[in-house]
Design an enzyme around this catalytic site. Structure first.
Site, mmCIF file in Angstrom:
data_model
loop_
_atom_site.group_PDB
_atom_site.id
_atom_site.type_symbol
_atom_site.label_atom_id
_atom_site.label_comp_id
_atom_site.label_asym_id
_atom_site.label_seq_id
_atom_site.Cartn_x
_atom_site.Cartn_y
_atom_site.Cartn_z
ATOM 1 C CD GLU A 65 34.216 28.771 35.076
ATOM 2 O OE1 GLU A 65 34.979 29.447 35.782
ATOM 3 O OE2 GLU A 65 33.656 27.732 35.469
ATOM 4 C CG ASP A 66 38.180 29.917 32.099
ATOM 5 O OD1 ASP A 66 37.282 30.718 32.417
ATOM 6 O OD2 ASP A 66 38.894 29.344 32.936
#
Length: 179
Positions: A65-66
């Site tokens: 996600e990051d």
């Protein structure tokens, strides 16, 4: 050294490398890696879960996600079970923030037990963090809205881990929320 310890150290190292330049949104700008390590610790220490794949997934839960990590990379390095758990708890960043939040509520009940444990610990960590200090730029109203949303997600995770759910319920009660 036993193989689980070696696996966990490899996983921590991978996550630390991936998150090395990231910071939390708290006023101290805490190193981001503290979050996945804290989530894994909650799972083992408070949730009583020692399953190696769940602990690895906790350490890796924000990498796709990051960071520039792919699910294929996780699967090649940590295996299909870890990659699947991470995939289950990863938001689709192509969606709006509102849609991602709605999807978390809708999908919570349909996750595997392993992913539910990671989600419970992630929410517990984040809510404790919000109680400890308000992120830069957040109002008290935004903090309360996060608690309300998190309680909706947690409703779909019930029946997964009594110890973690009890701790979450206490935080929600303190905010005047019922599960």
């Amino acid at each position: 050294m036993n193989s689980d310890a070696v696996l966990l150290l490899e996983t921590v190292n991978f996550a630390a490398e991936k998150h090395r330049n990231q910071r939390r949104k708290d006023p101290e700008a805490t190193p981001y890696i503290n979050h996945p390590i804290g989530v894994a610790r909650i799972i083992s220490h408070e949730g009583g879960v020692a399953n190696i794949e769940v602990l690895q997934a906790a350490l890796l839960h924000d990498t796709v996600e990051d960071t520039d990590t792919s699910f294929a990379e996780l699967e090649a390095k940590f295996g299909p079970i870890v990659a699947r758990i991470v995939q289950e708890v990863t938001d689709d960043k192509s969606l709006s923030k509102q849609d991602r939040k709605r999807q978390q509520v809708e999908h919570a009940a349909h996750c595997s037990r392993q992913a539910k444990v990671v989600k419970l610990a992630d929410k517990l960590y984040n809510l404790r963090d919000l109680n400890r200090c308000t992120p830069s730029g957040w109002t008290a109203e935004r903090v309360q809205e996060y608690f309300v949303w998190a309680s909706e997600v947690v409703k779909g995770l019930r029946g997964t881990n009594y110890a973690l759910e009890e701790r979450l319920e206490e935080l929600f009660r303190q905010r005047g929320l019922q599960l």
